[in-house]
Design a protein around this motif. Structure first.
Motif, PDB file in Angstrom:
ATOM      1  N   UNK A  77      33.315  33.856  68.908  1.00  0.00           N
ATOM      2  CA  UNK A  77      33.818  32.471  69.033  1.00  0.00           C
ATOM      3  C   UNK A  77      33.592  31.768  67.698  1.00  0.00           C
ATOM      4  N   UNK A  78      34.675  31.242  67.120  1.00  0.00           N
ATOM      5  CA  UNK A  78      34.605  30.598  65.810  1.00  0.00           C
ATOM      6  C   UNK A  78      35.510  29.361  65.754  1.00  0.00           C
ATOM      7  N   UNK A  79      35.309  28.562  64.722  1.00  0.00           N
ATOM      8  CA  UNK A  79      36.168  27.385  64.490  1.00  0.00           C
ATOM      9  C   UNK A  79      37.449  27.807  63.776  1.00  0.00           C
ATOM     10  N   UNK A  80      38.550  27.224  64.245  1.00  0.00           N
ATOM     11  CA  UNK A  80      39.847  27.489  63.624  1.00  0.00           C
ATOM     12  C   UNK A  80      40.784  26.380  64.070  1.00  0.00           C
ATOM     13  N   UNK A  81      41.530  25.817  63.131  1.00  0.00           N
ATOM     14  CA  UNK A  81      42.458  24.730  63.463  1.00  0.00           C
ATOM     15  C   UNK A  81      43.519  24.678  62.374  1.00  0.00           C
ATOM     16  N   UNK A  82      44.569  23.910  62.622  1.00  0.00           N
ATOM     17  CA  UNK A  82      45.688  23.843  61.674  1.00  0.00           C
ATOM     18  C   UNK A  82      45.260  23.317  60.305  1.00  0.00           C
ATOM     19  N   UNK A  83      44.143  22.603  60.241  1.00  0.00           N
ATOM     20  CA  UNK A  83      43.643  22.130  58.942  1.00  0.00           C
ATOM     21  C   UNK A  83      42.295  22.781  58.588  1.00  0.00           C
ATOM     22  N   UNK A  84      41.981  23.883  59.234  1.00  0.00           N
ATOM     23  CA  UNK A  84      40.677  24.548  59.055  1.00  0.00           C
ATOM     24  C   UNK A  84      40.929  26.047  59.218  1.00  0.00           C
ATOM     25  N   UNK A  85      41.485  26.658  58.135  1.00  0.00           N
ATOM     26  CA  UNK A  85      42.093  27.975  58.300  1.00  0.00           C
ATOM     27  C   UNK A  85      41.346  29.101  57.587  1.00  0.00           C
ATOM     28  N   UNK A  86      40.083  28.869  57.225  1.00  0.00           N
ATOM     29  CA  UNK A  86      39.332  29.910  56.511  1.00  0.00           C
ATOM     30  C   UNK A  86      39.264  31.223  57.303  1.00  0.00           C
ATOM     31  N   UNK A  87      39.257  31.118  58.620  1.00  0.00           N
ATOM     32  CA  UNK A  87      39.127  32.330  59.445  1.00  0.00           C
ATOM     33  C   UNK A  87      40.290  33.291  59.254  1.00  0.00           C
ATOM     34  N   UNK A  88      41.427  32.795  58.758  1.00  0.00           N
ATOM     35  CA  UNK A  88      42.605  33.662  58.598  1.00  0.00           C
ATOM     36  C   UNK A  88      42.387  34.731  57.525  1.00  0.00           C
ATOM     37  N   UNK A  89      41.523  34.422  56.542  1.00  0.00           N
ATOM     38  CA  UNK A  89      41.384  35.318  55.391  1.00  0.00           C
ATOM     39  C   UNK A  89      40.780  36.666  55.790  1.00  0.00           C
ATOM     40  N   UNK A  90      39.671  36.639  56.530  1.00  0.00           N
ATOM     41  CA  UNK A  90      38.983  37.901  56.818  1.00  0.00           C
ATOM     42  C   UNK A  90      38.564  38.056  58.272  1.00  0.00           C
ATOM     43  N   UNK A  91      38.071  36.975  58.823  1.00  0.00           N
ATOM     44  CA  UNK A  91      37.439  37.097  60.141  1.00  0.00           C
ATOM     45  C   UNK A  91      38.435  37.433  61.252  1.00  0.00           C
ATOM     46  N   UNK A  92      39.574  36.733  61.286  1.00  0.00           N
ATOM     47  CA  UNK A  92      40.546  37.029  62.342  1.00  0.00           C
ATOM     48  C   UNK A  92      41.119  38.442  62.190  1.00  0.00           C
ATOM     49  N   UNK A  93      41.500  38.872  60.965  1.00  0.00           N
ATOM     50  CA  UNK A  93      41.961  40.256  60.837  1.00  0.00           C
ATOM     51  C   UNK A  93      40.887  41.281  61.219  1.00  0.00           C
ATOM     52  N   UNK A  94      39.644  40.989  60.875  1.00  0.00           N
ATOM     53  CA  UNK A  94      38.556  41.921  61.222  1.00  0.00           C
ATOM     54  C   UNK A  94      38.408  42.026  62.746  1.00  0.00           C
ATOM     55  N   UNK A  95      38.454  40.878  63.412  1.00  0.00           N
ATOM     56  CA  UNK A  95      38.333  40.892  64.882  1.00  0.00           C
ATOM     57  C   UNK A  95      39.461  41.716  65.491  1.00  0.00           C
ATOM     58  N   UNK A  96      40.683  41.515  64.972  1.00  0.00           N
ATOM     59  CA  UNK A  96      41.825  42.275  65.508  1.00  0.00           C
ATOM     60  C   UNK A  96      41.618  43.773  65.284  1.00  0.00           C
ATOM     61  N   UNK A  97      41.165  44.109  64.069  1.00  0.00           N
ATOM     62  CA  UNK A  97      40.961  45.528  63.733  1.00  0.00           C
ATOM     63  C   UNK A  97      39.889  46.161  64.616  1.00  0.00           C
ATOM     64  N   UNK A  98      38.832  45.408  64.924  1.00  0.00           N
ATOM     65  CA  UNK A  98      37.716  45.939  65.710  1.00  0.00           C
ATOM     66  C   UNK A  98      37.938  45.805  67.215  1.00  0.00           C
ATOM     67  N   UNK A  99      39.071  45.200  67.606  1.00  0.00           N
ATOM     68  CA  UNK A  99      39.341  45.035  69.034  1.00  0.00           C
ATOM     69  C   UNK A  99      38.428  44.011  69.690  1.00  0.00           C
TER      70      UNK A  99
END
Ligand SMILES: NC(=O)c1ccc[n+]([C@@H]2O[C@H](COP(=O)([O-])OP(=O)(O)OC[C@H]3O[C@@H](n4cnc5c(N)ncnc54)[C@H](OP(=O)(O)O)[C@@H]3O)[C@@H](O)[C@H]2O)c1
Length: 217
Positions: free
Chosen positions: A108-130
């Motif tokens: 569970x992390x913060x993510x919003x239309x004006x708070x997009x740091x998670x797009x760089x690494x964390x969201x792709x990593x979560x997707x990759x790790x299932x």
């Protein structure tokens, strides 16, 4: 940490006989094995259940200790899923390290239309790790929405069936393929109704999500 919320939700589920329809998610937030167990057992009493669907380690506090207990509890059927949470981009490297090294079911992390740091690494990593992703603070803790209060809704909102900024911001989050669920906070019934509509109908693709982000910038 969340006042009477577990007791109230537990009572409502019991009165409406809705436990089987509900997905119960809560958190453990303490140091030490015994204190963690005591807190999680207290949660179960308040929720009036002998199984929590998702138990998350709040802000990674003493996460090695609590995760060890959660693994035992998962094997024993007392929790269905394990998770970790955080609320700020400054903690993303630590969250990433945990996701890379350990098996957890949810993050569970913060993510919003004006708070997009998670797009760089964390969201792709979560997707990759299932790993399933719950997004907190989709309205920037409220400041994003209050800043948009006097701005007209862009015309393209109609294409997504959105009638409010809140719905558009929720669709921005839910449109990201790595995201599983979003948890907007509110104490107002009319806001809850509004927010539910953010989960109905089409979700924006990457191009449309860019338009939403540009519109709130
Ligand atoms: N470390 C963590 O794990 C962590 C950290 C932060 C937050 N969280 C969780 O994330 C969730 C959301 O966080 P949050 O509540 O801080 O931020 P948020 O969901 O981004 O924003 C909540 C704010 O938006 C307002 N709001 C909600 N729906 C609205 C609507 N339809 N129209 C207009 N205004 C609306 C609320 O107003 P009212 O208050 O007037 O209803 C409140 O001020 C919570 O469940 C929280 O527990 C977790």
């Amino acid at each position: 940490m969340y006042g009477s919320s577990e007791a109230v939700a537990g009572a409502l589920l019991a009165e409406s006989h809705a436990r089987d329809k509900a997905f119960i998610a809560t958190k453990v937030w303490t140091e030490g094995r015994e204190a963690g167990i005591a807190q999680m057992e207290q949660s179960m009493r308040l929720w009036r259940t002998n199984r929590i669907d998702l138990m998350q380690i709040h802000n990674l506090l003493d996460w090695r200790t609590q995760l060890a207990t959660l693994r035992d509890w998962k094997a024993a059927g007392k929790v269905r899923y394990t998770g970790v949470t955080h609320y700020t981009p400054g903690a993303f490297p630590q969250v990433e390290a945990v996701l890379s090294a350990e098996r957890v079911d949810f993050v569970q992390i913060n993510y919003a239309a004006n708070d997009r740091d998670a797009e760089a690494r964390l969201l792709p990593l979560a997707a990759e790790r299932g790993v399933a992703v719950i997004v907190n603070q989709p309205f920037g803790g409220g400041s994003l929405l209050s800043g948009l209060r006097n701005r007209p809704l862009p015309g393209f909102a109609q294409e997504l069936g959105c009638t409010s900024w809140a719905q558009l911001l929720l669709k921005f989050v839910l449109g990201n393929p790595a995201v599983t669920c979003v948890i907007p906070g509110t104490g107002k019934r009319e806001y809850m109704v509004d927010n539910v509509h953010g989960g109905i109908g089409d979700y924006p693709d990457a191009a449309m999500r860019k338009r939403i982000a540009d519109a709130v910038a």
